[in-house]
Design a protein around this motif. Structure first.
Motif: not given
Length: 282
Positions: A70-83
């Motif tokens: 998807g698009f726009g579904k993640f927080s900054e923390k999730q973007i970092r943690n999930y690479g």
């Protein structure tokens, strides 16, 4: 976009977004000196894992196999943690093909972990809605029940944002279901309790999509299962059964997460690649 003509079916791989997950977790108890020979790893010990849905066009129907991140579904923390390095471009890809999200009639969900299911919904004017409002979404009943009632472990990947807007579109099945005569979903368990695989059949030929039982070509060995698997021994036995059947019958293997190959056909002993469709890398 990579495409493959499978007799009466046309397969097109769409851009569903990319994560980079820990290589150790993706190969479980397999020692790094073994798995890194088969799949590249970066300096953070992460491996590249695209999440690319397959558009299957068959009998006048537009079918999606998996849904992307998807698009726009993640927080900054999730973007970092999930690479996460890029998000879904499925809508744009469909437009390039002369289609809209409303033209998708069927979605085949092997399971509903976030990297497969986030693309099912999207934010519009501050509200989450179905990304594919006219589609019937197929998933095993076990998976659907856990999606709605996650436990302490699975709550990290089964999110209400991915199921509440689409619940009226979902059709579940128990052991297996056949769709349009030549598409079969089979419940296997393993990676998740409700995990399923998909088989596409055409006049004696078969493509097997093993989803997260074999997320990349490097996971061919039945013993190479993920630390993320909820039921690893179930994964081992399911892989042993289906990999053996596929190798002995000259099936194509298709991949959702492989950064380098879309499909592979191995020799009957599984040791040599005899045909392949490589993933276009840009």
């Amino acid at each position: 976009m990579d495409t493959y003509k499978f007799q009466e079916m046309t397969l097109t791989w769409l851009k569903g977004g990319t994560t980079h997950m820990d290589g150790g977790a993706m190969f479980g108890v397999v020692p790094k000196p073994l798995w890194e020979k088969k799949y590249p790893v970066n300096e953070k010990n992460q491996i590249e894992l695209p999440s690319d849905p397959i558009l299957i066009q068959y009998q006048g129907k537009n079918i999606l196999l998996e849904a992307g991140i998807g698009f726009g579904k993640f927080s900054e923390k999730q973007i970092r943690n999930y690479g996460i390095t890029d998000e879904s471009m499925v809508d744009d890809n469909l437009v390039e093909l002369g289609l809209l999200a409303e033209d998708i009639a069927i979605i085949l969900m092997t399971h509903l972990h976030f990297d497969h299911a986030c693309g099912l919904t999207k934010w519009v004017n501050g509200e989450l809605i179905s990304s594919f409002p006219n589609a019937t979404i197929y998933v095993s009943d076990v998976e659907w029940n856990e999606m709605k009632n996650p436990n302490i472990r699975s709550s990290n990947t089964y999110w209400k944002e991915n199921w509440e807007p689409i619940q009226s579109q979902v059709t579940t099945f128990k052991d297996s279901i056949t769709i349009l005569e030549d598409i079969q979903m089979v419940h296997t368990g393993g990676h998740s309790d409700g995990h399923s695989i998909v088989l596409l059949r055409q006049s004696g030929e078969t493509i097997i999509h093993m989803a997260d039982l074999m997320p990349t070509n490097a996971h061919q060995n039945p013993l190479w299962v993920l630390a993320y698997d909820d039921y690893p021994m179930t994964s081992v036995f399911a892989k042993q059964k289906w990999v053996n059947e596929a190798l002995q019958n000259n099936y194509w293997f298709s991949f959702y997460h492989d950064a380098y190959h879309r499909m592979i056909k191995w020799s009957t002993d599984g040791k040599e690649i005899i045909e392949k469709l490589e993933r276009t890398r840009k």
